[in-house]
Scaffold this active site. Structure first.
Site, short mmCIF file in Angstrom:
data_model
loop_
_atom_site.label_atom_id
_atom_site.label_comp_id
_atom_site.label_asym_id
_atom_site.label_seq_id
_atom_site.Cartn_x
_atom_site.Cartn_y
_atom_site.Cartn_z
N TYR A 184 10.03 0.42 -7.33
CA TYR A 184 10.39 0.08 -5.95
C TYR A 184 11.91 0.18 -5.87
CZ TYR A 184 5.68 -1.79 -5.33
OH TYR A 184 4.32 -1.92 -5.24
N LYS A 207 3.88 7.90 -4.86
CA LYS A 207 2.70 7.06 -4.62
C LYS A 207 2.72 6.52 -3.19
CE LYS A 207 0.32 2.90 -6.28
NZ LYS A 207 0.43 2.05 -5.09
#
Length: 361
Positions: A135, A214
Site C-alpha cells: 500500500y 491488484k
C-alpha cells in the site's frame, strides 16, 4: 509434509467452525465482513454459484495432476495465499506462520505490507515462493526503498494494490469498534489516493522485478496494464471490502482475460473457498487463484498446520472436480466446461459451507 490434522478436520466447514469458535467477535467480523451493505461481498459468491459445470465422460482420468506454474515456477496447486492485512489477528506469528505453510505445501504467498512481522522477518521464516504487496504511503523514494528490500530478501515479484484510493466503511468493524493494528500506525493515505498510471510507468522504467497490479476490475484497465508492461494483472475487488455494489470477481474475469490476451499472468480472488471455485477460475482463463478468508480460517483453526490442512482439502477437491469433469491436467480446462446457472443458495461469507448452518454437523 502432511498437516497431521486429517482426523481433526475432514472437511473445510469444520475448519471454518473451529476458526469461528477460536476468534473473538472483532477479528471474526473483520474476517468475514465487507463494505457498507456487503453487496460486492455477496456478489463474489453469487457469481461463482451462477456457474455450473459441463462434464465430459469416458476420458482417461486415472492420473490427475493439479499442479501448475506461476511466473515460471512450479506450484502444487494453482492457489496463492492472498495478501491479508493484520493477519496476526488470526494466528501467532502472523505472516511468518503463513510463510511456513506456503513453503511446506508448495504454493506462493503474497505478503501484505500492513501485517506483522514484516518483510524481512517473513523472508527469514521460510524459504517459500513469496511476492510482496504494497500500500503506497510515501513518495517515489519511499516506494523504491520497499522494492529494494523486497529484492534483497528474495521476493519474486512486487505488487501494488490499486483499488484503495479511499478506505471504505466496513460497518461490522465500526459497529464492533474493532480497530485493526495497522490502522493505529498508518499515515500517508494521500499517496495511495494519488497513485496513477505515471507511477506504474515509472516503476517499470526503474525496476526489473515483475510488477503485479491488484484490484483490476475492467477490461479497460487490464489493457492499460499490459500496455505499461505489467507482468501480473490481479482481478480483485478486495473481497468486497472496498467499493460496494461492485461486480462479482469471476464475472469480471472473462473480459480481463480477453483484454490481456496472454500478455500477462492473470490472478483472481474474491470468495474462492472450494476446489470447484478454483477449477471454474482456471476454466475461465486465470492462471492463479488467491485465497484470503479460508486461509485465515485455517490459521485461526490450527496455525500453520491448519492452513496446510486447508490447502490439502482444496487440493483434494480440485482433483475430484478434474476427474469428474474428464480432465487430467489443468491445461485441458477451458470455457466449454462451465455454463450459466441459477444459484441455489443465498450468498454470504460462509454460504459455501451449508453444513455450518445445519444441526448435528
Amino acid at each position: 509434509m502432511p498437516s497431521n490434522l486429517e482426523h481433526a478436520f475432514q472437511t473445510l466447514h469444520e475448519i471454518v467452525r473451529a476458526a469461528r469458535n477460536n476468534l473473538a467477535p472483532g477479528p471474526w467480523d473483520y474476517l468475514i465482513g465487507g463494505a457498507e451493505t456487503e453487496t460486492t461481498l455477496r456478489r463474489n459468491r453469487q457469481a461463482l454459484d451462477s456457474l455450473a459445470f459441463r462434464p465430459r465422460v469416458l476420458r482417461d482420468v486415472s492420473k490427475i495432476d493439479p499442479a501448475s506454474t506461476f511466473f515460471g515456477r512450479p506450484v502444487t496447486i494453482p492457489v496463492m495465499l492472498a495478501p491479508i492485512g493484520s493477519i496476526e489477528a488470526f494466528t501467532e506469528g502472523g505472516g511468518a506462520t503463513a510463510a511456513k505453510a506456503s513453503a511446506a505445501f508448495g504454493v506462493p504467498q503474497m505478503l501484505s505490507s500492513v501485517c506483522n512481522p514484516g518483510l524481512e522477518a517473513v523472508a527469514k521464516a521460510a524459504d517459500n515462493f513469496r511476492i510482496f504487496q504494497l500500500y503506497v504511503r510515501g513518495d517515489d523514494a519511499w516506494v523504491d526503498d520497499w522494492v529494494r528490500r523486497a529484492v534483497d530478501h528474495g521476493y519474486a515479484a512486487f505488487c501494488l494494490t490499486v483499488d484503495t484510493a479511499s478506505y471504505s466503511r466496513r460497518e461490522r468493524d465500526l459497529a464492533r469498534r474493532f480497530v485493526k493494528p495497522w490502522r493505529t500506525r498508518a499515515g500517508g493515505f494521500e499517496f495511495q489516493a494519488g497513485l496513477n498510471w505515471d507511477h506504474v510507468k515509472r516503476f517499470k522504467d526503474t525496476h526489473r522485478i515483475p510488477l503485479v497490479l491488484k484490484g483490476i476490475a475492467t477490461a479497460e484497465d487490464a489493457t492499460l496494464a499490459v500496455q505499461h508492461g505489467v507482468e501480473g494483472v490481479y482481478v480483485s475487488n478486495h473481497g468486497g471490502r472496498q467499493l460496494d455494489h461492485g461486480r462479482g470477481a469471476i464475472d469480471v474475469l472473462p473480459e480481463v482475460v480477453a483484454a490481456v490476451g496472454g500478455r500477462a499472468t492473470v490472478i483472481v480472488d474474491g470468495a474462492f473457498v472450494r476446489g470447484t471455485d478454483v477449477v471454474k477460475a482456471i476454466a475461465l482463463g486465470a492462471q492463479m487463484v488467491g485465497i484470503g478468508r479460508i486461509a485465515c480460517c485455517g490459521l485461526a483453526a490450527g496455525g500453520q498446520a491448519g492452513l496446510e490442512r486447508v490447502l490439502e482439502l482444496l487440493q483434494d477437491e480440485i482433483r475430484i472436480a478434474m476427474a469428474l469433469l474428464g480432465v487430467s491436467r489443468l491445461g485441458e480446462l477451458d470455457r466449454s466446461y462451465v455454463h450459466p446457472a441459477t444459484p441455489v443458495t443465498l450468498p454470504h461469507a460462509t454460504s459455501a459451507f451449508p453444513l455450518l448452518h445445519e444441526e448435528g454437523y
